[in-house]
Design an enzyme around this catalytic site. Structure first.
Site, PDB file in Angstrom:
ATOM      1  N   GLY A   1      52.041  31.315  43.416  1.00  0.00           N
ATOM      2  CA  GLY A   1      51.194  31.705  44.730  1.00  0.00           C
ATOM      3  C   GLY A   1      51.798  30.797  45.581  1.00  0.00           C
ATOM      4  O   GLY A   1      51.740  31.112  46.743  1.00  0.00           O
TER       5      GLY A   1
ATOM      6  N   CYS B   1      40.819  33.420  34.390  1.00  0.00           N
ATOM      7  CA  CYS B   1      41.445  32.375  35.397  1.00  0.00           C
ATOM      8  C   CYS B   1      39.951  31.458  35.254  1.00  0.00           C
ATOM      9  O   CYS B   1      40.276  30.273  35.635  1.00  0.00           O
ATOM     10  CB  CYS B   1      41.500  32.943  36.718  1.00  0.00           C
ATOM     11  SG  CYS B   1      40.055  34.243  37.255  1.00  0.00           S
TER      12      CYS B   1
ATOM     13  N   GLU C   1      46.549  24.289  33.158  1.00  0.00           N
ATOM     14  CA  GLU C   1      46.023  25.716  32.780  1.00  0.00           C
ATOM     15  C   GLU C   1      46.831  26.240  31.436  1.00  0.00           C
ATOM     16  O   GLU C   1      48.027  26.273  31.603  1.00  0.00           O
ATOM     17  CB  GLU C   1      46.071  26.640  33.934  1.00  0.00           C
ATOM     18  CG  GLU C   1      45.243  28.040  33.606  1.00  0.00           C
ATOM     19  CD  GLU C   1      45.328  29.153  34.492  1.00  0.00           C
ATOM     20  OE1 GLU C   1      46.505  29.282  35.159  1.00  0.00           O
ATOM     21  OE2 GLU C   1      44.424  29.891  34.828  1.00  0.00           O
TER      22      GLU C   1
ATOM     23  N   GLU D   1      44.415  34.291  44.844  1.00  0.00           N
ATOM     24  CA  GLU D   1      43.415  34.153  43.691  1.00  0.00           C
ATOM     25  C   GLU D   1      44.242  33.341  42.623  1.00  0.00           C
ATOM     26  O   GLU D   1      45.172  34.221  42.035  1.00  0.00           O
ATOM     27  CB  GLU D   1      42.679  35.289  43.356  1.00  0.00           C
ATOM     28  CG  GLU D   1      41.972  36.111  44.526  1.00  0.00           C
ATOM     29  CD  GLU D   1      40.715  35.248  44.926  1.00  0.00           C
ATOM     30  OE1 GLU D   1      40.290  34.204  44.310  1.00  0.00           O
ATOM     31  OE2 GLU D   1      40.209  35.450  46.030  1.00  0.00           O
TER      32      GLU D   1
ATOM     33  N   LYS E   1      51.808  46.135  42.889  1.00  0.00           N
ATOM     34  CA  LYS E   1      52.802  45.760  42.035  1.00  0.00           C
ATOM     35  C   LYS E   1      51.984  44.889  40.789  1.00  0.00           C
ATOM     36  O   LYS E   1      51.732  43.756  40.792  1.00  0.00           O
ATOM     37  CB  LYS E   1      53.799  44.666  42.485  1.00  0.00           C
ATOM     38  CG  LYS E   1      55.138  44.656  41.620  1.00  0.00           C
ATOM     39  CD  LYS E   1      55.877  43.220  41.287  1.00  0.00           C
ATOM     40  CE  LYS E   1      55.198  42.394  40.504  1.00  0.00           C
ATOM     41  NZ  LYS E   1      55.011  42.913  38.983  1.00  0.00           N
TER      42      LYS E   1
HETATM   43  P1  NAD Z   1      52.038  35.264  37.278  1.00  0.00           P
HETATM   44  O1  NAD Z   1      51.506  34.214  38.717  1.00  0.00           O
HETATM   45  O2  NAD Z   1      53.186  34.858  36.408  1.00  0.00           O
HETATM   46  O3  NAD Z   1      52.203  36.763  37.878  1.00  0.00           O
HETATM   47  C1  NAD Z   1      51.083  37.546  38.495  1.00  0.00           C
HETATM   48  C2  NAD Z   1      51.742  38.689  39.413  1.00  0.00           C
HETATM   49  O4  NAD Z   1      52.684  37.985  40.231  1.00  0.00           O
HETATM   50  C3  NAD Z   1      52.489  39.501  38.509  1.00  0.00           C
HETATM   51  O5  NAD Z   1      52.481  40.950  38.872  1.00  0.00           O
HETATM   52  C4  NAD Z   1      54.068  39.124  38.561  1.00  0.00           C
HETATM   53  O6  NAD Z   1      54.905  40.072  38.250  1.00  0.00           O
HETATM   54  C5  NAD Z   1      53.959  38.607  40.099  1.00  0.00           C
HETATM   55  N1  NAD Z   1      55.187  37.751  40.459  1.00  0.00           N
HETATM   56  C6  NAD Z   1      55.721  36.854  39.390  1.00  0.00           C
HETATM   57  N2  NAD Z   1      56.734  36.050  40.353  1.00  0.00           N
HETATM   58  C7  NAD Z   1      56.622  36.668  41.543  1.00  0.00           C
HETATM   59  C8  NAD Z   1      57.235  36.249  42.703  1.00  0.00           C
HETATM   60  N3  NAD Z   1      58.312  35.261  42.869  1.00  0.00           N
HETATM   61  N4  NAD Z   1      57.065  36.807  43.879  1.00  0.00           N
HETATM   62  C9  NAD Z   1      56.322  37.837  43.773  1.00  0.00           C
HETATM   63  N5  NAD Z   1      55.393  38.313  42.751  1.00  0.00           N
HETATM   64  C10 NAD Z   1      55.642  37.649  41.659  1.00  0.00           C
HETATM   65  O7  NAD Z   1      50.405  35.292  36.731  1.00  0.00           O
HETATM   66  P2  NAD Z   1      50.221  36.029  35.233  1.00  0.00           P
HETATM   67  O8  NAD Z   1      50.740  35.337  34.017  1.00  0.00           O
HETATM   68  O9  NAD Z   1      50.613  37.544  35.401  1.00  0.00           O
HETATM   69  O10 NAD Z   1      48.468  35.837  35.116  1.00  0.00           O
HETATM   70  C11 NAD Z   1      48.175  34.758  34.797  1.00  0.00           C
HETATM   71  C12 NAD Z   1      47.501  33.702  35.972  1.00  0.00           C
HETATM   72  O11 NAD Z   1      46.722  34.606  36.728  1.00  0.00           O
HETATM   73  C13 NAD Z   1      46.821  32.571  35.426  1.00  0.00           C
HETATM   74  O12 NAD Z   1      47.172  31.612  36.161  1.00  0.00           O
HETATM   75  C14 NAD Z   1      45.549  32.750  35.886  1.00  0.00           C
HETATM   76  O13 NAD Z   1      44.733  31.764  36.344  1.00  0.00           O
HETATM   77  C15 NAD Z   1      45.770  33.624  37.205  1.00  0.00           C
HETATM   78  N6  NAD Z   1      44.647  34.716  37.719  1.00  0.00           N
HETATM   79  C16 NAD Z   1      43.945  34.044  38.857  1.00  0.00           C
HETATM   80  C17 NAD Z   1      42.686  34.997  38.856  1.00  0.00           C
HETATM   81  C18 NAD Z   1      41.669  34.511  39.940  1.00  0.00           C
HETATM   82  O14 NAD Z   1      41.073  35.499  40.597  1.00  0.00           O
HETATM   83  N7  NAD Z   1      42.083  33.349  40.595  1.00  0.00           N
HETATM   84  C19 NAD Z   1      42.299  36.144  38.065  1.00  0.00           C
HETATM   85  C20 NAD Z   1      43.012  36.362  37.058  1.00  0.00           C
HETATM   86  C21 NAD Z   1      44.217  35.773  36.834  1.00  0.00           C
END
Ligand code: NAD
Length: 498
Positions: A241, A292, A393, A258, A183
Site C-alpha cells: 500500500g 485484517c 502482522e 485498506e 486485479k
Molecule cells: P498483498 O499486499 O500482498 O496483495 C494485495 C493485492 O495487491 C494482490 O492483488 C496483489 O497481487 C497486489 N499487489 C502486490 N504487489 C503489488 C504492487 N507492487 N503493485 C500493485 N499491486 C500489488 O496482500 P495479501 O497477502 O493478498 O493480503 C493480506 C494483507 O491484506 C494483510 O496485510 C491484510 O491485513 C490486508 N487486508 C486488509 C484489509 C482491510 O480492509 N484493511 C482486508 C483484507 C486484507
C-alpha cells in the site's frame, strides 16, 4: 462433485476478462490450488502488461458512454440490483468456488457470498437515493454541489475474502458510473472471474469491467502507473500500500488504502466471561486468523488473567480444524504452504523472544490434513507488547496474551502499534466502554462483540492501517469527484466590465 466441475460451472475455461471479451491471458499459466489438500482446482491464464493496457484503454472509452455514466442513477441501480440477484441465484456454487479458491470453511464462504449480494443492493439503493445539494445562496446566484464519476478505477484486492472485498470496491465504483479494472490476488483468481461473468449477464456494458488475474508486482504495477487510471482502490498489506501511495503521489491521483492490522482485544474483570471467551476465540481464530481485523493482541485484567487464559486455552484446543467442505469446521487451512511457513517463523520468533506456548504451535495431524496447509490455533504468553510478534502482522491463527493492571496503561499499550484498524472491548461498565472506545486509535471498535460487519457502517484504517473509507452511504462518494455549479440569476450584466 469434482473441483473442475465446480469451477467450470462459473468460470469460462482458462479465460480472463479483458475489455468485455473472454480470452486467454497472455501471461503465464496459473494453477489454482485447493489449500485443504494441495490439489489443482483449475489452470487459468493470467494477464500480461499488454492485457492490462488493453483493459484500461477499453475502460476509458466505455465509462464515458451514454449507456453507462450517461444512465440516470435509478437506471444504473437496476443493473446493480440484477448483479445482486444473480449472485444469490448462484449462491451455493459461488460459496463452493470460494472454498476451493482459498480454503475457507463453507459456512464462512456462504456468508461472504450473501454479503457480496447485499453490498450490490446497498449501493444500488444509495445510488438512487443520494441527494445532490443546493447550497445556501450568498447573492443573486444559485449554487449547487454535484458529483461526477472519476473515470477508470483500478481495484486491487487480497486473497483472504475475495468475493466480499471485490464487491466492496466494484459496487460503489460501478454505482458511481466509473469503469473498473479489477486485479484479484494471484492465488485467488476464480471467484473474481465468476463475478465478472455475473456482471456481464446483469448488463454491465462491454469494457466497463475487466478482471485481470496475475502478479501484483507486474499487473498491479501497470494499473497503478497507467495515466488513464484515475484512482486506485487497494486492499492488502501495508508495505504494498505504501508503494502504491508513492506512485499515486507522483500522479496526484486519489487512492484508498485498506491495509494491515494488529488489533487489541481488551477483557476487563467485570466482563461477561462466557461472551468474552467466545468473542476472543472468534476474533482471532475464525478465518484461521487470516483477517485484517483479527484480534491478535489480547489484554486481560490481571485479577482474572489466569482463569480467563485457562478457559480460553481449553476452548482453543477444542476448535475443529479441518475439512472446509464440512458444515461444522471452524478453521480451514492457511492459504499456501509458503504462508504457513511465515506463520511458523513468527511463532518460533515469539518463543525466541521469551514467549511460552499455551496451545498450538504445530501442524495438526490425522483426518487427511497432512496434505493441506493447516495450522493449529496458537496462543502464547509471557511477552510484552513491544515483542516483534506483538508489533508485526502475522495474518494467521496466533494470539499473544498479556495481563494489564489499569485503564491508563492498557490504553497506552493498546495504542502502541503502527496499526490502527480495529479493537475489541469486553466489560459490563458502559462508561468505561465509552472512555476506552473513544481513546483507542482505530477505525472500528467492537464493544462486547467482535468482527461484526454492516455494509451501512463505514470502515477505515487509522495510522498505517489505511487511508480513505469503504462502505456506508457515503462510500459511493469515494468513487466520485465533487463539482460546484454557479447559476447567475441577475438580470443586469456583471458590473466590473462596465
Ligand atoms: P498483498 O499486499 O500482498 O496483495 C494485495 C493485492 O495487491 C494482490 O492483488 C496483489 O497481487 C497486489 N499487489 C502486490 N504487489 C503489488 C504492487 N507492487 N503493485 C500493485 N499491486 C500489488 O496482500 P495479501 O497477502 O493478498 O493480503 C493480506 C494483507 O491484506 C494483510 O496485510 C491484510 O491485513 C490486508 N487486508 C486488509 C484489509 C482491510 O480492509 N484493511 C482486508 C483484507 C486484507
Amino acid at each position: 462433485m469434482p473441483h473442475s466441475d465446480i469451477v467450470s460451472r462459473l468460470v469460462p475455461s482458462a479465460d480472463i476478462f479483458v475489455g468485455g471479451e473472454w480470452k486467454r491471458g497472455r501471461g503465464a499459466l496459473y494453477a489454482s490450488v485447493y489449500p485443504a489438500d494441495g490439489s489443482v482446482n483449475a489452470e487459468t491464464t493470467t494477464a500480461d502488461p499488454d492485457d492490462a493496457r488493453e483493459a484500461i484503454e477499453a475502460a476509458d472509452i466505455a465509462w464515458r458512454k451514454p449507456d453507462w455514466s450517461g444512465l440516470k442513477p435509478h437506471q444504473r441501480a437496476l443493473i446493480l440490483y440484477r448483479i445482486a440477484d444473480l449472485i444469490m441465484a448462484k449462491h451455493e456454487a459461488l460459496a463452493q468456488l470460494q472454498r476451493l479458491d482459498n480454503g475457507k470453511p463453507i459456512g464462512e464462504t456462504r456468508v461472504l457470498v450473501a454479503s457480496a449480494a447485499n453490498t450490490f443492493r446497498y449501493f444500488a439503493a444509495c445510488l438512487e437515493t443520494l441527494d445532490e445539494e443546493v447550497t445556501p445562496s450568498r447573492g443573486d446566484y444559485l449554487t449547487m454541489s454535484v458529483h461526477e464519476p472519476i473515470g477508470v478505477i483500478a481495484a486491487i484486492t487480497p486473497w483472504n475474502s475475495p468475493i466480499a472485498s471485490d464487491a466492496q470496491k466494484l459496487a460503489p465504483a460501478l454505482a458511481a458510473g466509473n469503469a473498473v479494472v479489477l486485479k484479484p490476488a494471484e492465488v485467488t483468481p476464480l471467484v473474481s472471474l465468476a463475478l465478472a461473468r455475473i456482471c456481464e449477464e446483469a448488463g454491465v456494458p462491454k469494457g466497463v469491467l475487466s478482471v485481470l488475474p496475475g502478479k501484483g508486482s507486474v499487473i498491479g504495477d501497470v494499473l497503478v502507473r497507467h495515466p488513464l487510471v484515475k484512482k486506485v482502490s487497494f486492499t492488502g498489506g501495508t508495505e504494498v500500500g505504501r508503494g502504491i501511495a508513492r506512485i499515486a503521489a507522483e500522479k496526484l491521483m486519489p487512492v484508498s488504502l485498506e491495509l494491515g492490522g494488529k488489533s487489541p482485544t481488551m477483557v476487563f474483570e467485570d466482563a461477561d466471561l462466557d461472551h468474552a471467551v467466545n468473542g476472543v476465540l472468534y476474533g482471532i481464530f475464525s478465518s484461521s486468523g487470516e483477517a485484517c481485523i483479527a484480534g491478535s493482541r489480547l489484554f486481560v485484567q490481571r485479577s482474572i488473567y489466569s482463569d480467563f487464559i485457562k478457559r480460553l486455552t481449553e476452548n482453543a484446543r477444542q476448535l475443529r480444524v479441518g475439512d472446509p467442505a464440512s458444515e461444522d469446521t471452524q478453521m480451514g487451512p492457511l492459504i499456501t504452504a509458503k504462508h504457513r511457513e511465515s506463520v511458523e517463523r513468527y511463532v518460533a520468533l515469539g518463543l525466541e523472544e521469551g514467549g511460552r506456548l499455551l496451545c498450538g504451535g504445530e501442524r495438526p495431524v490425522g483426518n487427511d490434513r497432512e496434505q493441506g496447509f493447516f495450522y493449529q490455533p496458537t496462543i502464547l504468553e509471557g511477552l510484552s507488547n513491544s515483542a516483534r510478534i506483538c508489533q508485526e502482522e502475522i495474518f494467521g491463527p496466533v494470539l499473544v496474551a498479556m495481563p494489564f493492571d489499569d485503564e491508563a496503561s492498557l490504553i497506552e499499550e493498546a495504542n502502541d502499534s503502527v496499526f490502527g484498524l480495529a479493537a475489541g472491548i469486553w466489560t459490563r461498565d458502559y462508561k468505561r466502554a465509552w472512555r476506552v472506545a473513544r481513546a483507542i486509535e482505530a477505525g472500528t471498535v467492537w464493544i462486547n462483540t467482535y468482527k461484526l460487519f454492516s455494509i451501512s457502517t463505514p470502515f477505515s484504517g487509522w495510522k498505517e492501517s489505511g487511508m480513505g473509507r469503504e462502505k456506508g452511504r457515503l462510500g459511493i462518494r469515494e468513487y466520485m469527484q465533487q463539482k460546484s455549479l454557479y447559476w447567475g440569476l441577475n438580470d443586469a450584466p456583471l458590473a466590473w466590465a462596465n
